[in-house]
Design a protein around this motif. Structure first.
Motif, short mmCIF file in Angstrom:
data_model
loop_
_atom_site.label_atom_id
_atom_site.label_comp_id
_atom_site.label_asym_id
_atom_site.label_seq_id
_atom_site.Cartn_x
_atom_site.Cartn_y
_atom_site.Cartn_z
N SER A 60 -29.90 -15.23 -21.37
CA SER A 60 -29.93 -15.49 -22.78
C SER A 60 -28.65 -14.87 -22.70
O SER A 60 -27.67 -13.94 -22.92
CB SER A 60 -30.53 -14.52 -23.87
OG SER A 60 -32.25 -14.90 -23.53
N ASP A 119 -23.99 -18.92 -32.48
CA ASP A 119 -25.19 -19.52 -31.37
C ASP A 119 -25.57 -19.38 -30.75
O ASP A 119 -25.35 -18.50 -29.72
CB ASP A 119 -24.43 -21.18 -31.11
CG ASP A 119 -23.70 -21.84 -32.96
OD1 ASP A 119 -24.76 -21.58 -33.63
OD2 ASP A 119 -22.98 -21.86 -32.84
N GLU A 156 -28.90 -19.54 -27.31
CA GLU A 156 -29.15 -20.04 -26.37
C GLU A 156 -30.50 -19.46 -24.77
O GLU A 156 -29.68 -18.10 -24.80
CB GLU A 156 -28.11 -20.73 -25.31
CG GLU A 156 -28.78 -21.86 -23.87
CD GLU A 156 -27.99 -22.98 -23.80
OE1 GLU A 156 -27.89 -22.91 -22.12
OE2 GLU A 156 -26.76 -23.16 -24.42
N GLU A 174 -32.41 -18.93 -21.61
CA GLU A 174 -32.21 -19.46 -20.11
C GLU A 174 -33.60 -20.13 -20.21
O GLU A 174 -34.16 -20.86 -19.47
CB GLU A 174 -32.22 -18.89 -19.07
CG GLU A 174 -31.63 -19.84 -17.76
CD GLU A 174 -31.46 -18.37 -16.82
OE1 GLU A 174 -31.91 -17.88 -16.09
OE2 GLU A 174 -29.41 -18.57 -16.73
#
Length: 149
Positions: free
Chosen positions: A86, A120, A122, A124
């Motif tokens: 992550s 922000d 994200e 994986e």
């Protein structure tokens, strides 16, 4: 006379049929587990260790542990890459804490506290990972679905 008295004390304190006991050692404290590392540093980024009182200059690849804090100032930014893949990008004027993560079977979870600023995130592999972001006013969990509380 002193010799006899000393033997008498020794024989009372340690009978011949008793074996001496091994010294008792305090259980070893496990070393902290690395939860993430810093990447892509831009500008003035600082880290405060969980057990420390001082803000240290951040370094590329610096490991982050539970309860460490990361701070960026105006014009600064950084990326926090967690052990499970992550990623969280910190904008300027941000303050985050690496929260204690409670393990769940079959799911790689990352917990983060955002005290100030913008992040922000994200994942994986959202099917296997989840990210919990706590703020002073709300908690957001992302994975297969996003839940606001």
């Amino acid at each position: 006379m002193v010799f006899v008295l000393s033997l008498g004390v020794l024989s009372v304190g340690c009978p011949a049929d008793e074996k001496p006991t091994a010294p008792v050692h305090a259980p070893a404290v496990p070393p902290p587990v690395r939860r993430a590392q810093l990447k892509g540093l831009q500008g003035d980024v600082k880290v405060k260790r969980a057990a420390g009182d001082e803000w240290l200059p951040a370094q590329e690849g610096m490991p982050l542990f539970e309860n460490d804090k990361v701070r960026t100032v105006a014009g600064a930014g950084a990326q926090v890459v967690f052990a499970n893949g992550s990623m969280v990008n910190l904008g300027e004027d941000a303050l985050i804490g690496i929260a204690e993560t409670r393990r769940r079977p079959g799911q790689e979870r990352t917990d983060l506290t955002v005290l100030r600023g913008r992040v922000d995130a994200e994942l994986e592999d959202p099917a296997r990972q989840s990210l919990s972001v706590t703020t002073p006013a709300a908690t957001v969990r992302a994975g297969r679905e996003i839940v606001f509380q």
